[in-house]
Design a protein around this motif. Structure first.
Motif, PDB file in Angstrom:
ATOM      1  N   ALA A 248       0.831  -1.206   0.000  1.00 33.74           N
ATOM      2  CA  ALA A 248       0.000   0.000   0.000  1.00 33.74           C
ATOM      3  C   ALA A 248       0.863   1.252   0.000  1.00 33.74           C
ATOM      4  CB  ALA A 248      -0.938  -0.003   1.203  1.00 33.74           C
ATOM      5  N   GLY A 249       1.959   1.221   0.736  1.00 37.74           N
ATOM      6  CA  GLY A 249       2.864   2.364   0.763  1.00 37.74           C
ATOM      7  C   GLY A 249       3.529   2.608  -0.588  1.00 37.74           C
TER       8      GLY A 249
ATOM      9  N   CYS B  90       0.893   3.994  -2.865  1.00 36.34           N
ATOM     10  CA  CYS B  90       0.613   5.370  -2.459  1.00 36.34           C
ATOM     11  C   CYS B  90       1.712   6.312  -2.951  1.00 36.34           C
ATOM     12  CB  CYS B  90       0.479   5.443  -0.941  1.00 36.34           C
ATOM     13  SG  CYS B  90       0.032   7.065  -0.327  1.00 36.34           S
ATOM     14  N   THR B  91       2.963   5.879  -2.880  1.00 36.86           N
ATOM     15  CA  THR B  91       4.068   6.691  -3.373  1.00 36.86           C
ATOM     16  C   THR B  91       3.954   6.930  -4.867  1.00 36.86           C
ATOM     17  OG1 THR B  91       5.509   5.825  -1.638  1.00 36.86           O
ATOM     18  CG2 THR B  91       6.584   6.831  -3.541  1.00 36.86           C
TER      19      THR B  91
ATOM     20  N   HIS C  65       1.214   6.858  -6.577  1.00 38.75           N
ATOM     21  CA  HIS C  65       0.052   7.731  -6.728  1.00 38.75           C
ATOM     22  C   HIS C  65       0.428   9.189  -6.439  1.00 38.75           C
ATOM     23  CE1 HIS C  65      -4.062   9.148  -6.345  1.00 38.75           C
ATOM     24  NE2 HIS C  65      -3.818   9.526  -5.105  1.00 38.75           N
ATOM     25  N   CYS C  66       1.185   9.412  -5.366  1.00 34.51           N
ATOM     26  CA  CYS C  66       1.570  10.775  -5.000  1.00 34.51           C
ATOM     27  C   CYS C  66       2.547  11.385  -5.997  1.00 34.51           C
ATOM     28  CB  CYS C  66       2.173  10.792  -3.597  1.00 34.51           C
ATOM     29  SG  CYS C  66       0.963  10.460  -2.309  1.00 34.51           S
TER      30      CYS C  66
ATOM     31  N   ASP D 112      -7.282   7.782  -3.369  1.00 31.93           N
ATOM     32  CA  ASP D 112      -6.838   8.238  -2.046  1.00 31.93           C
ATOM     33  C   ASP D 112      -7.564   7.480  -0.935  1.00 31.93           C
ATOM     34  OD1 ASP D 112      -5.141  10.135  -3.131  1.00 31.93           O
ATOM     35  OD2 ASP D 112      -6.595  11.772  -2.943  1.00 31.93           O
TER      36      ASP D 112
ATOM     37  N   PHE E 113      -6.397   3.807  -0.673  1.00 30.61           N
ATOM     38  CA  PHE E 113      -5.134   3.678   0.053  1.00 30.61           C
ATOM     39  C   PHE E 113      -5.335   3.900   1.549  1.00 30.61           C
ATOM     40  CE2 PHE E 113      -2.863   4.988  -4.013  1.00 30.61           C
ATOM     41  CZ  PHE E 113      -2.616   3.679  -4.352  1.00 30.61           C
ATOM     42  N   LEU E 114      -6.189   4.821   1.895  1.00 37.30           N
ATOM     43  CA  LEU E 114      -6.481   5.069   3.304  1.00 37.30           C
ATOM     44  C   LEU E 114      -7.108   3.839   3.950  1.00 37.30           C
ATOM     45  CD1 LEU E 114      -6.234   7.473   5.255  1.00 37.30           C
ATOM     46  CD2 LEU E 114      -8.601   8.005   4.714  1.00 37.30           C
TER      47      LEU E 114
ATOM     48  N   SER F 123      -4.430   0.968   4.181  1.00 32.78           N
ATOM     49  CA  SER F 123      -3.463   1.233   5.245  1.00 32.78           C
ATOM     50  C   SER F 123      -4.099   1.100   6.626  1.00 32.78           C
ATOM     51  CB  SER F 123      -2.821   2.607   5.072  1.00 32.78           C
ATOM     52  OG  SER F 123      -3.802   3.623   5.158  1.00 32.78           O
TER      53      SER F 123
ATOM     54  N   TRP G  20      -1.117   7.567  10.351  1.00 31.40           N
ATOM     55  CA  TRP G  20      -2.360   7.313   9.626  1.00 31.40           C
ATOM     56  C   TRP G  20      -3.357   8.458   9.834  1.00 31.40           C
ATOM     57  CZ3 TRP G  20      -7.547   6.745  10.517  1.00 31.40           C
ATOM     58  CH2 TRP G  20      -8.293   6.235   9.454  1.00 31.40           C
TER      59      TRP G  20
ATOM     60  N   LEU H  76      -2.351  11.309   7.688  1.00 27.46           N
ATOM     61  CA  LEU H  76      -2.737  11.002   6.303  1.00 27.46           C
ATOM     62  C   LEU H  76      -4.229  11.223   6.106  1.00 27.46           C
ATOM     63  CD1 LEU H  76      -1.936   9.905   3.504  1.00 27.46           C
ATOM     64  CD2 LEU H  76      -2.397   7.622   4.402  1.00 27.46           C
TER      65      LEU H  76
END
Length: 91
Positions: free
Chosen positions: A15-16, A19-20, A22-23, A51, A54-55, A58, A82, A85
């Motif tokens: 997931a991290g 997310c990276t 994605h960001c 978003d 991913f939330l 996580s 978290w 985030l």
């Protein structure tokens, strides 16, 4: 009874990584959108839903890892991260 055992550390790392990516892709999306149209500056709905996905992923990973984690400061830092985030996405 069979107990489901998932590698929540690996799920959290996956997931991290997603997310990276994605960001890192978000500024490119905004630049491409600004170059193509100038009518609106909001992100597309499908991009915002990523978003929240991913939330959610996580949250699940941190929830299950923190149940078995013995290091209190690490458990606390996971939840603080978290929460930050969450507030950054909701803002």
């Amino acid at each position: 009874m069979y107990k489901l055992s998932l590698p929540f550390d690996a799920i959290g790392m996956f997931a991290g990584i997603l997310c990276t990516i994605h960001c890192l892709a978000t500024p490119l999306l905004f630049i491409a959108k600004a170059c193509s149209t100038t009518c609106c500056s909001d992100a597309p709905t499908w991009w915002i839903m990523i978003d929240y996905l991913f939330l959610f992923i996580s949250f699940i990973a941190i929830f299950f890892v923190s149940r078995v984690l013995n290091i209190k400061w690490l458990k606390f830092s996971f939840w603080v991260s978290w929460t930050l985030l969450l507030f950054s996405i909701l803002d």
